[in-house]
Design an enzyme around this catalytic site. Structure first.
Site, PDB file in Angstrom:
ATOM      1  N   THR A   1      89.760  30.758  42.073  1.00  0.00           N
ATOM      2  CA  THR A   1      89.415  29.339  42.062  1.00  0.00           C
ATOM      3  C   THR A   1      88.798  28.982  43.411  1.00  0.00           C
ATOM      4  O   THR A   1      89.273  29.419  44.463  1.00  0.00           O
ATOM      5  CB  THR A   1      90.644  28.463  41.771  1.00  0.00           C
ATOM      6  OG1 THR A   1      91.043  28.705  40.419  1.00  0.00           O
ATOM      7  CG2 THR A   1      90.333  26.978  41.914  1.00  0.00           C
TER       8      THR A   1
ATOM      9  N   PHE B   1      88.171  26.294  46.099  1.00  0.00           N
ATOM     10  CA  PHE B   1      88.673  25.014  46.573  1.00  0.00           C
ATOM     11  C   PHE B   1      87.699  24.443  47.598  1.00  0.00           C
ATOM     12  O   PHE B   1      87.149  25.178  48.419  1.00  0.00           O
ATOM     13  CB  PHE B   1      90.049  25.191  47.232  1.00  0.00           C
ATOM     14  CG  PHE B   1      91.142  25.441  46.235  1.00  0.00           C
ATOM     15  CD1 PHE B   1      91.876  24.386  45.712  1.00  0.00           C
ATOM     16  CD2 PHE B   1      91.422  26.722  45.793  1.00  0.00           C
ATOM     17  CE1 PHE B   1      92.868  24.605  44.773  1.00  0.00           C
ATOM     18  CE2 PHE B   1      92.416  26.956  44.854  1.00  0.00           C
ATOM     19  CZ  PHE B   1      93.146  25.890  44.348  1.00  0.00           C
TER      20      PHE B   1
END
Ligand code: PEP
Ligand code: MN
Length: 656
Positions: A541, A543
């Site tokens: 992921t 960020f």
């Protein structure tokens, strides 16, 4: 022995316990063990355990099963993070960072150490190594420049913003060296020089303790115990190869020692691949293996001209080889859940065009105010936040992504961290759209975090007691293959993965489990029933770090976006934009052509419906930055003439 203290013990009573132990010949250390405050006590003193147990504020006394007590995980559960610092800035070793030390085997001249320091620093090394006093197998070999060499090394470290680590070979030099070096190295040959260990431990400076070529792991940890018992808290262990029957390599790198020591001890463990293999071509593979096995860092020998080196030339990397190794480490780091530590270079060096000597990983040390994230303790966003700002950063939990933006805007937090996209499931559009509603907020950094999902439950839960599983819908989607094996399980969607874990902690039922990261299980005192259940392990992921645009703060503006000072040497190399184009043929092409003609690489282009304008779209783009800001500003101006709405979201350092 561990003395567990009652919660809320007064500092007076605590001091009485320390005095009681010291008077009876024990070395003592205050430590945290899970939620408990404990005093670790080591030594051969004689005492009455019942009497100790009766002292005010003592909850219980427990024996440790290891001969090394202060170094043992039994007396301190959390990883120790060692700070090494001086006028060259502050560098941390341990936790979720990979810290790389580099430099020549020996300091040979003022010019040689300056040149090497500049080269390794440019590639991202944060601590400078080099021997001023060399322990050589032959009495006729080069023995080092002594104190003069250490002075040259300090000068080079100061110039590049790198604290220095150097070997001390005899107790008599400790006092003279301590004001110049930031960290003492105990060489392999001296690992069991107990007089040296006692002396070095007593000055309180961080120590890098090499493993002796014939030392067992227990002997190595007992040497660490000498240092800790003598007074220092900051010991870093270094595996550098042991002697075996194999003669092809100089030593045999004991890779398995890394996970073993990480279980036995709370101290950081780094690896010296150079002395382990002794052959230049084998250094990089050994270094990468060490990182894969969980090492907290490396110490690597690099020489600008290894053929001319006065010692260990054959194992010293050329600067170009070191640069390639650093890039490979950066790519490998997220796989093992870590981040390569970067620190800013001081003003005046080639890459140090911004920033003072701030410490740590990406923005670490940047913040007095908290950093906001959406979610509960143990959320992936919290892990990203600690990776970026350091474990000690103050955190503010909020209940939605919008609240992250609000907190950043009202100035009650210095930054916010939020997920922008996942490598498997794509962009989180809700978050991108918030940028349009908050024009004063910019992207100032990014971090890619590997997402490893676990099935988490109560300590008495088992796979066959479970009938309900909670997670964020993304968690279910990413673990589909695993969940398909249990068609009877009912899935309940939650706001975020850590919230699913928190709900089970509150209810304590064995029939409910959650899908989340292992950190969430730790944060809520639950058990990992199965680890790594995501269908595809290449699950990352991305960020984003967001901050308020405030001119006049001691950062600087790049294009239209504020770049915080702590980015230091990390010159932005990436920018994010949002734009829409006129509704006519070729209008998007015209924008893309500008970028293509100017050599701007487009790493992402995505279209999104414009709110309130059916069938009209805007484009989100991530682009590479050219070498100079001026060129970029011109390109952006040109782009504006071809677009309708144009928003510059920020320029920042892309994470690999
Ligand atoms: C060194 O790091 O230069 C060195 C001499 O290493 P070791 O003590 O591991 O041989
Ligand atoms: Mn060497």
């Amino acid at each position: 022995m561990i003395v567990v203290l009652s919660r809320g013990i007064s500092s007076y009573d605590k001091e009485l316990v320390r005095i009681y132990l010291r008077d009876r010949g024990f070395a003592v250390r205050d430590q945290q063990f899970g939620d408990d405050e404990v005093i670790g006590a080591a030594g051969k003193g004689v005492l009455d355990l019942r009497e100790l147990g009766l002292l005010p504020g003592v909850e219980r006394v427990a024996a440790t099963s290891k001969p090394y007590e202060l170094a043992s995980r039994e007396t301190k559960a959390e990883d120790t993070i060692v700070s090494v610092g001086g006028s060259g800035g502050m560098v941390k070793i341990g936790g979720s960072r990979i810290t790389v030390i580099a430099g020549p085997c020996a300091v040979e001249s003022r010019e040689q150490i300056r040149e090497t320091a500049a080269r390794v620093r440019e590639s991202g090394a944060v601590l400078l190594r080099g021997g001023a006093f060399k322990p050589r197998s032959s009495p006729y070999a080069f023995q080092g420049l002594g104190m003069k060499g250490l002075e040259y090394m300090k000068e080079a470290g100061d110039a590049e913003g790198m604290p220095i680590v150097t070997e001390v070979v005899s107790p008599e030099y400790v006092v003279e060296m301590k004001d110049l070096t930031d960290m003492f190295q105990i060489g392999a040959r001296n690992m069991q020089n107990f007089a040296l260990l006692k002396k070095v431990g007593s000055v309180g400076k961080p120590v890098l303790l090499k493993r002796g070529p014939s030392a067992t792991i227990e002997e190595w940890l007992l040497s660490a115990e000498y240092l800790l018992a003598a007074g220092t808290n900051d010991v870093v262990l270094c595996e550098r190869g042991i002697r075996t029957f194999e003669t092809y390599t100089r030593n045999t790198l004991d890779i398995s020692a890394i996970p073993v020591v990480k279980t036995l001890s709370h101290l950081p463990v780094i690896v010296d691949p150079s002395h382990a293999v002794g052959i230049r071509a084998k250094v990089a593979p050994a270094a990468l293996a060490a990182i894969a096995a969980g090492a907290d860092g490396l110490t690597v020998e690099v020489h600008p001209r290894p053929d001319e080196a006065l010692s260990d030339g054959p194992q010293s990397l050329y600067p170009e080889q070191f640069e390639k190794l650093m890039r490979d480490i950066e790519a490998l780091a997220p796989v093992v859940g870590k981040e390569l530590l970067r620190t800013p270079r001081p003003e005046g060096t080639a890459a140090g065009r911004r920033g003072g000597p701030q410490a740590g990983s990406l923005f670490e040390g940047f913040t007095a105010l908290p950093v906001a994230y959406n979610g509960e303790s143990g959320a992936f966003a919290e892990q990203a936040l600690m990776r970026i700002f350091g474990e000690d950063v103050k955190r503010r939990q909020v209940q939605s992504f919008k609240e992250v933006f609000d907190a950043v805007l009202d100035g009650s937090v210095c930054a916010g961290v939020m997920p922008a996209e996942n490598s498997l499931s794509g962009s989180i559009h809700e978050n991108y759209d918030l940028f349009l509603r908050y024009p004063d907020i910019a992207i100032v950094g990014e971090l890619k975090l590997r997402i490893v999902h676990c099935l988490i439950g109560d300590e008495h839960a088992r796979l066959d007691t479970i009938s309900i599983v909670r997670s964020h819908p993304q968690g279910f989607a990413q673990c589909k293959e695993f969940l398909d094996k249990y068609p009877g399980w009912q899935l309940e969607a939650c706001n975020n993965t850590a919230a699913a874990v928190a709900s089970i902690a509150r209810e304590g039922a064995v029939k409910v489990a959650a899908i989340a990261g292992a950190a969430a299980a730790r944060a809520h005192g639950l058990k990992v029933l199965k680890e790594g259940i995501e269908t595809n392990p290449l699950n990352y992921t991305r960020f984003l770090i967001i901050s308020r645009k405030i001119s006049g703060r001691d950062g600087e503006w790049f294009g239209n976006a504020w770049v915080p000072p702590s980015l230091g040497s990390e010159k932005p190399n990436k920018a994010s934009l949002v734009f829409s184009v006129p509704d006519k043929p070729g209008s998007l092409f015209a924008c893309l052509k500008i970028m293509a003609d100017r050599g701007i690489n487009l790493s992402k282009l995505e279209s999104r419906p414009i709110q309130g304008k059916p069938w009209e779209y805007q484009f989100y783009a991530d682009v590479s930055l050219p070498e100079t800001e001026g060129d970029f500003a011109l390109i952006m101006e040109e782009l504006k003439t071809k677009t309708e709405d144009f928003r510059f979201l920020g320029a920042y350092r892309g994470s690999l």
